[in-house]
Design an enzyme around this catalytic site. Structure first.
Site, mmCIF file in Angstrom:
data_model
loop_
_atom_site.group_PDB
_atom_site.id
_atom_site.type_symbol
_atom_site.label_atom_id
_atom_site.label_comp_id
_atom_site.label_asym_id
_atom_site.label_seq_id
_atom_site.Cartn_x
_atom_site.Cartn_y
_atom_site.Cartn_z
ATOM 1 N N GLU A 1 -94.749 0.356 -17.716
ATOM 2 C CA GLU A 1 -95.883 1.116 -17.183
ATOM 3 C C GLU A 1 -96.523 0.428 -15.987
ATOM 4 O O GLU A 1 -97.051 1.079 -15.089
ATOM 5 C CB GLU A 1 -96.930 1.356 -18.276
ATOM 6 N N LYS B 1 -105.310 13.656 -27.438
ATOM 7 C CA LYS B 1 -104.165 14.496 -27.797
ATOM 8 C C LYS B 1 -104.612 15.924 -28.115
ATOM 9 O O LYS B 1 -103.974 16.885 -27.689
ATOM 10 C CB LYS B 1 -103.468 13.862 -29.001
ATOM 11 N N PHE C 1 -103.672 4.423 -35.034
ATOM 12 C CA PHE C 1 -102.437 3.875 -34.487
ATOM 13 C C PHE C 1 -102.397 4.093 -32.965
ATOM 14 O O PHE C 1 -102.624 5.193 -32.491
ATOM 15 C CB PHE C 1 -101.236 4.563 -35.156
ATOM 16 N N GLN C 2 -102.131 3.031 -32.241
ATOM 17 C CA GLN C 2 -102.036 3.047 -30.778
ATOM 18 C C GLN C 2 -103.319 3.516 -30.099
ATOM 19 O O GLN C 2 -103.280 4.127 -29.037
ATOM 20 C CB GLN C 2 -100.836 3.871 -30.310
ATOM 21 N N MET D 1 -94.919 -20.879 -3.921
ATOM 22 C CA MET D 1 -96.268 -21.054 -3.383
ATOM 23 C C MET D 1 -97.070 -22.045 -4.222
ATOM 24 O O MET D 1 -97.823 -22.861 -3.680
ATOM 25 C CB MET D 1 -96.983 -19.700 -3.322
#
Ligand SMILES: Cc1ncc(C[n+]2csc(CCOP(=O)(O)OP(=O)(O)O)c2C)c(N)n1
Lengths: 609, 167
Positions: A97, A209, A159-160, A523
């Protein structure tokens, strides 16, 4: 082994890409950004129809002119994905993502449109945070849709479930939680308006949802209008006048541009100003391309890895004209020695950028493009006769600085990373879109590739996040299919989102990755070398995959160069192939980026070698 | 070094969940403490007023004021630092009032124009309103009386005369 064919002749397809690109960025995008609305005709369509929240989402997306979504599915957004095929919108499935956000970021910068992402709740949403923060720091217009558990479960540790609105509050321009289908249309409309108007930035829309599944009557909402939000594009006339008078009087002016020049499409106006008043120009990393990198008045970038002449010019100037830049600490170095002799004019759309780090004599809040147009017009009434004559000693001084300490490196038997960047510049005729990772690779790309036009250098400036370059190349290539896109990478950074090679291969995006492989987190190693007595702790990256084989494993092409002679043939071959290519350049291990201003020092106190 | 100044800021915001946290986040993000905070609906139910007191150097305070104005849910920001304003807060003070102290407590309450709002055999609860100084003074006087419990609101403020926040 591979059936990747040579690319179509670059000349023509490139020109097409350019035309579209120019139109979008110079006219449409700045216009549509200002009006705050996409191409839609709000207010009437489909009155009285009942639609699900998911359909409403896509109806508004279509109306906003969205053509492409970068995303990754999951349970919370499955209804949205289920609806997607009914709409003519392309979806690019990334492998992470974070990459979806970076890709949308680069898509936005190279197309002039708002970039759009769609990810699931919980882990999907949290994976976007780095990408969002990067876009926020660089003021890139994005709308990121995250799935959310049903509204009845919010706050239950479902959940989630994650409070992504809470998590992203400090790194978004604004964010929303949508709990009802009836709120979808208006919220999405506002999100796009906010993302693109004023000082652009990312907006998160968290979609429950049940709000996606529920059905409500749909009326396309009219242009967004918000009580507490009205960006100011028009500058204060009196202030512009004051600026014009200061400019006419100044003997040693310097113009200092930032990303705002590019975002507002003001590069033509910037050039007009510089030529009209014969003032040398430098920009920040984000401003590269805002002024032609091959122009006589070009000083190259300033700041920590800026050129000697740019930093000296800032230190000695009597007038500094800051345009769309936020005077970041990487640019100013020690504040009390930054432009110590100068009066400062600062033009920015965002009032919070002005006076934040340095005191300003003439603050001008306004859009860079509009302000520069007015300033240029006002300068016509000032006495600019002989201005180029008057400023000759100043330009001579700058030329002398350039000769004292030019950007340079010494060749040796190993490949020098700067040489690779120069070759890429040469072989792409300066016409490629360059994305970068973060570190030395990024600074060498900025120093040795000369950008003649805006939106061709795509880098994570404010946040400086490793893993940006490859997904950004993917986003840029989707926006500009005809152009050559090269990610200039470090061996460390590329490993942060290397999985996106699969995205490039799947979507037939012929991006080129040039790894400047020094076997170090270069770097950081450079800082350890210079400031920690060469104690190289946790920067050795020599335990790395074989990048050639890795490319092949993904179905891309891999090539390696280990001597300077091999550099050019490898780049040539890569540019000819119509395929994603990884070029592994095994470079001098302990090369450093110079000039360098040590952190906290004055920008005139540069280490030159 | 710059001196820290006291700032009383009045912020008119959309009356929506999460807005207070956006405002507070601007302070916490800079490591600033909020000394006092008060939020309630205004005459228009879709707007709330936040009154906030903080301490900081002028330059950062200016940044915060600008940043507050930038928040999408913020309709208006007024910093009262440079203008004349009326400030009030309220406190409920529960104080021990055995036979020995009862008269003394009532006398002090009277001088401060407090109201006794609850009485029990052992203590009084008194209500006081006023500016910060007055409330502090009352507390100081009551402290020697013994076992003190206190609940204070934050500051609310309004500009004097016609200037300042409307609505
Ligand atoms: C996500 C992230 N983690 C850590 C850093 C700190 N950092 C800055 S540059 C750098 C080294 C990058 O190494 P490499 O990608 O190999 O590039 P090089 O400097 O060698 O060109 C690191 C670790 C960062 N910028 N981003």
């Amino acid at each position: 082994m591979h059936d990747w064919s040579p690319r179509p002749p670059p000349g023509r397809s490139f020109a097409e890409g350019t035309a579209r690109h120019t139109v979008l960025n110079e006219k449409e995008s700045s216009l549509s950004r200002h009006n705050g609305n996409g191409p839609g005709s709000p207010g009437k369509k489909r009155k009285g129809t009942k639609l699900t929240g998911a359909k409403i989402l896509f109806e508004v997306l279509k109306d906003e002119g969205v053509e492409i979504i970068f995303g990754y599915p999951g349970g919370a957004v499955i209804d949205i994905y289920d609806t997607m095929p009914q709409y003519d919108i392309r979806h690019v499935l990334t492998r992470h993502e974070q990459a979806a956000v970076h890709a949308a970021d680069a898509y936005s910068r190279t197309s002039g449109k708002v970039g759009v992402c769609l990810v699931t709740s919980g882990p999907g949403a949290t994976n976007t945070v780095t990408g969002i923060a990067s876009a926020y720091m660089d003021s890139i217009p994005l709308v990121v849709f995250t799935g959310q558990v049903p509204s009845s479960l919010i706050g239950n540790d479902a959940f989630q479930e994650v409070d992504i609105v809470g998590i992203t509050r400090p790194c978004t321009k604004h964010n929303y939680l949508v709990k009802e289908a009836s709120r979808v249309a208006e919220t999405v409309r506002e999100a796009f308006y906010l993302a693109r108007s004023g000082r652009p930035g990312p907006v998160v829309v968290d979609l429950c949802k049940d709000a996606m599944a529920g059905e409500v009557e749909f009326v396309l909402p009219p242009a967004a209008c918000m009580k507490g939000y009205s960006p100011k594009y028009e500058p204060h006339k009196g202030q512009v006048k004051k600026a014009a008078q200061l400019i006419a009087k100044s003997k040693r002016p310097v113009i200092f541009g930032g990303g705002g020049v590019i975002l507002s499409g003001a590069s033509a106006e910037l050039r007009t100003l510089a030529e009209k008043i014969t003032a040398p120009v430098t920009t920040t990393l984000m401003g590269l391309g805002g002024f032609p990198g091959t122009h006589d008045l070009w000083l190259v970038m300033l700041g920590m890895h800026g050129t000697f002449r740019a930093n000296m010019a800032i230190t000695e100037c009597d007038l500094l004209i800051g345009i769309g830049a936020r005077f970041d600490d990487r640019v100013t170095g020690r504040i009390d020695s930054f432009a110590p002799h100068a009066k400062i004019i600062h033009i920015d759309i965002d009032p919070t950028s002005i006076q934040k780090n340095v005191p300003v004599n003439v603050p001008i809040v306004g859009d860079c493009k509009i302000t520069l147009q007015q300033l240029n017009a006002m300068l016509d009434h000032e006495d600019l006769a002989n201005v180029s004559e008057k400023r000759r000693p100043w330009l001579d001084q700058i030329r002398a600085w350039k000769e004292t300490a030019p950007l340079a490196y010494t060749q040796c038997k190993n490949i020098k990373p700067q040489f690779v960047v120069e070759k890429i510049y040469e072989l792409t005729r300066g016409e490629a879109i360059i994305t970068t990772e973060v570190g030395q690779n990024q600074m060498w790309a900025a120093q040795y590739y000369h950008f003649d036009r805006p939106n061709s250098f795509v880098t994570s400036g404010g946040l400086g996040c490793m893993g940006f370059g490859l997904p950004a190349a993917i986003g840029a290539q989707t926006a500009c299919p005809g152009r050559t896109v090269v990610d200039i990478a470090g061996d460390g950074s590329i490993q942060m989102n290397i999985q996106e090679l699969a995205t490039a291969v799947e979507n037939k995006l012929p991006v080129k990755v040039a790894i400047l492989n020094n076997g170090y987190l270069g770097m950081v190693r450079q800082w350890q070398q210079l400031f920690k007595d060469r104690r190289y702790v946790a920067t050795d990256m020599s335990h790395a995959p074989d990048f050639v084989k890795l490319a092949e494993a993904y179905g891309a092409v891999g090539m390696r160069a280990t001597t300077p002679e091999e550099v050019e043939p490898v780049i040539r071959k890569a540019l000819e192939l119509d395929a994603p290519v990884i070029m592994d350049f095994v470079v001098e291990r302990e090369e450093c980026v110079y000039p360098m201003v040590p952190a906290g020092a004055a920008i005139k106190d540069m280490l030159l070698v | 070094m710059n001196q820290e100044e006291r700032h009383t800021i009045s912020i008119l915001v959309d009356n929506e969940p999460g807005v207070l946290s956006r405002v507070a986040g601007l302070f916490s993000g800079r490591g600033f403490n909020i000394a006092s905070l008060n939020v309630a609906e205004t005459l228009e139910s879709e707007l709330s007023r936040i009154t906030l007191v903080s301490y900081g150097v002028a330059q950062i305070q200016e940044q915060i004021n600008k940043q507050l104005r930038k928040l999408v849910n913020v309709v208006k920001v007024t910093d009262f630092s440079d203008s004349d304003c009326v400030e009030r807060e309220m406190a409920l003070v529960k104080v021990q009032s055995d036979a020995e102290h009862r008269a003394e407590v009532l006398r002090i309450a009277d001088i401060f124009r407090c109201k006794v709002v609850d009485v029990s055999p052992n203590d009084y609860t008194i209500e006081v309103t006023g500016n910060r100084g007055k409330i502090e003074a009352l507390i100081d006087l009551l402290r020697p009386v013994g076992s003190l419990e206190i609940a204070r609101t934050g500051v609310i403020a309004m500009a004097r005369s016609k200037k300042g926040t409307k609505k």
